[in-house]
Write a protein that holds these residues in place. Structure first.
Motif, short mmCIF file in Angstrom:
data_model
loop_
_atom_site.label_atom_id
_atom_site.label_comp_id
_atom_site.label_asym_id
_atom_site.label_seq_id
_atom_site.Cartn_x
_atom_site.Cartn_y
_atom_site.Cartn_z
N ARG A 93 34.29 90.66 64.45
CA ARG A 93 34.49 91.16 63.21
C ARG A 93 34.53 89.91 62.06
O ARG A 93 35.51 89.24 62.35
CB ARG A 93 35.54 92.04 63.03
N VAL A 94 33.55 89.61 60.90
CA VAL A 94 33.82 88.42 60.29
C VAL A 94 34.06 88.84 58.63
O VAL A 94 33.68 89.66 58.13
CB VAL A 94 32.34 87.80 60.21
N LEU A 95 34.86 88.14 58.24
CA LEU A 95 35.04 88.22 56.59
C LEU A 95 34.45 87.13 55.95
O LEU A 95 34.92 85.87 56.31
CB LEU A 95 36.79 87.93 56.34
N ASP A 96 33.73 87.41 55.29
CA ASP A 96 33.16 86.30 54.16
C ASP A 96 33.74 86.21 52.99
O ASP A 96 33.56 87.30 52.00
CB ASP A 96 31.38 86.97 53.86
N LEU A 97 34.66 85.49 52.98
CA LEU A 97 35.74 85.43 51.73
C LEU A 97 35.32 84.56 50.54
O LEU A 97 34.77 83.51 50.47
CB LEU A 97 36.98 84.74 52.32
N MET A 124 36.84 86.03 62.82
CA MET A 124 36.30 84.63 62.02
C MET A 124 36.24 85.04 60.48
O MET A 124 36.09 86.06 59.88
CB MET A 124 34.80 84.41 62.28
N VAL A 125 36.83 84.10 59.80
CA VAL A 125 37.00 83.95 58.15
C VAL A 125 36.13 82.88 57.77
O VAL A 125 36.19 81.62 58.21
CB VAL A 125 38.30 84.01 57.71
N CYS A 126 35.11 83.09 57.02
CA CYS A 126 34.38 81.80 56.37
C CYS A 126 34.32 82.11 54.83
O CYS A 126 34.45 83.24 54.30
CB CYS A 126 33.01 82.27 56.71
N SER A 127 34.67 81.19 54.06
CA SER A 127 34.59 80.87 52.79
C SER A 127 33.68 79.58 52.39
O SER A 127 33.77 78.46 52.79
CB SER A 127 35.82 80.54 52.17
N ARG A 128 32.60 79.82 51.65
CA ARG A 128 31.54 78.82 51.14
C ARG A 128 31.37 79.00 49.80
O ARG A 128 31.04 79.84 49.26
CB ARG A 128 30.35 79.14 52.08
N PHE A 129 31.84 77.57 49.14
CA PHE A 129 31.63 77.55 47.64
C PHE A 129 32.39 78.59 46.88
O PHE A 129 31.78 78.90 45.86
CB PHE A 129 30.20 77.47 47.34
N SER A 130 33.38 78.71 47.35
CA SER A 130 34.19 79.67 46.61
C SER A 130 35.69 79.34 46.26
O SER A 130 36.28 79.52 45.03
CB SER A 130 34.50 81.01 47.51
N ALA A 131 36.34 78.45 47.17
CA ALA A 131 37.81 78.20 46.76
C ALA A 131 38.05 77.21 45.57
O ALA A 131 39.23 77.32 45.02
CB ALA A 131 38.12 77.31 48.05
N HIS A 132 36.95 76.62 45.06
CA HIS A 132 37.33 76.02 43.88
C HIS A 132 37.53 76.77 42.65
O HIS A 132 37.93 76.48 41.56
CB HIS A 132 36.25 74.70 43.44
N GLY A 170 43.86 83.30 67.85
CA GLY A 170 42.59 82.66 68.57
C GLY A 170 41.56 82.60 67.74
O GLY A 170 40.45 82.23 68.10
N GLY A 171 41.57 83.58 66.67
CA GLY A 171 40.66 83.24 65.78
C GLY A 171 40.03 82.06 65.06
O GLY A 171 40.77 81.03 65.02
N VAL A 172 38.78 82.04 64.37
CA VAL A 172 38.38 80.61 63.62
C VAL A 172 38.11 80.88 62.23
O VAL A 172 37.88 82.05 61.98
CB VAL A 172 37.42 80.33 64.35
N ALA A 173 38.24 79.93 61.40
CA ALA A 173 37.97 80.04 60.11
C ALA A 173 37.20 78.83 59.73
O ALA A 173 37.50 77.54 60.07
CB ALA A 173 39.54 79.92 59.20
N ALA A 174 36.11 78.96 58.67
CA ALA A 174 35.62 77.92 58.31
C ALA A 174 35.50 77.87 56.79
O ALA A 174 35.43 78.99 56.14
CB ALA A 174 33.93 77.93 58.60
N PHE A 175 35.79 76.66 56.05
CA PHE A 175 35.93 76.74 54.58
C PHE A 175 35.10 75.45 54.20
O PHE A 175 35.19 74.35 54.65
CB PHE A 175 37.48 76.06 54.39
N ILE A 176 34.25 75.79 53.41
CA ILE A 176 33.11 74.98 52.96
C ILE A 176 33.02 74.98 51.52
O ILE A 176 32.92 75.71 50.89
CB ILE A 176 31.62 75.52 53.52
N ASP A 177 33.23 73.82 50.91
CA ASP A 177 33.19 73.65 49.47
C ASP A 177 32.98 72.31 49.08
O ASP A 177 33.00 71.31 49.81
CB ASP A 177 34.60 74.03 49.06
#
Length: 261
Positions: free
Chosen positions: A51-55, A117-125, A144-151
């Motif tokens: 189950r993935v969160l596209d944040l 998994m939590v993913c965030s791409r080009f959003s945090a700014h 144990g879940g993984v998170a990716a922050f891309i910005d």
């Protein structure tokens, strides 16, 4: 959790900036392409029934790219009009495991331990409080879940940092801050996540499409070009500024995990 007046004001600016341009982001090559998608897919392959969160999903490119590897993807964004674009595109592509939810990053309407998994791409700014948003990401992530922050990421050097923040704000008044790698590492750690890797990539931005995507007013467009022409050669070299205003900046791909109990 209720938004304060200042939070509502910033949310309004973000929605005004992005809502009217939602379709443009769906077709943006900057947002639709990138080698980081391969990393996301590789990590998801190791998760069963994920189950993935596209944040801060924007036009939904992360959701679309990994939909075949997850049981369910929640595309979450502040902008209702962005979410309409995501829902429409998902329906056209037959991606029935994607659902949309509207809200702010700092107050996620999900139960604890909800996502693999939590993913965030080009959003945090665009987030008002990245630290709070990261704590929320940790809360909804399973142990144990993984998170990716891309910005887009700022330089550790103040001169280059100042230039980037200035052109970002001139282009888009909803911009808050591009964070340097050291700032990301500190915020992720303070949120209770464990950073497992951090890499930088170069991102080339074509000036005219970068401006058009945000419908930047002419006066702001002219200010950016003027600033580019006035900065020193070291700034021009660092950002590879071309005569037409196109330039290159850094982006960060950061992976973290929530440690098991």
């Amino acid at each position: 959790m209720h938004e304060t007046r200042s939070e509502k004001n910033h949310s309004g600016v973000v929605e005004r900036q992005f809502g009217e341009q939602a379709v443009a982001y769906l077709s943006s090559s900057v947002h639709a392409e990138g080698q980081e998608f391969d990393q996301l897919r590789e990590r998801l392959k190791g998760l069963c029934h994920a189950r993935v969160l596209d944040l801060g999903c924007g036009a939904g490119h992360v959701s679309f790219r990994v939909s075949d590897l997850a049981d369910e993807i929640v595309a979450y964004d502040l902008s209702p009009r962005m979410l309409e674009v995501v829902a429409g595109a998902a329906a056209e592509r037959g991606l029935d495991n994607i659902r949309t939810v509207q809200g702010v990053a700092e107050a996620l309407p999900f139960a604890d331990d909800s996502f693999d998994m939590v993913c965030s791409r080009f959003s945090a700014h665009h987030w008002r409080d990245v630290g709070l948003a990261l704590r929320e990401a940790r809360r909804v992530l399973k142990p144990g879940g993984v998170a990716a922050f891309i910005d887009v990421t700022a330089s550790e050097q103040p001169l280059f940092d100042s230039f980037l923040q200035t052109v970002e704000m001139l282009r888009d008044t909803s911009h808050v801050r591009d964070y340097a790698p050291s700032e990301w590492a500190q915020m992720v750690g303070e949120a209770g996540l464990v950073m497992t890797s951090s890499t930088r990539q170069r991102l080339r931005l074509d000036f005219e499409t970068w401006i058009a995507r945000m419908r930047t007013p002419d006066v702001m467009r002219a200010a950016i070009l003027h600033l580019q022409g006035q900065v020193g050669q070291e700034v021009r070299d660092a950002f590879e500024i071309a005569d037409d205003g196109s330039f290159t900046t850094d982006m960060l791909v950061l992976w973290a995990t929530r440690e098991p109990f």
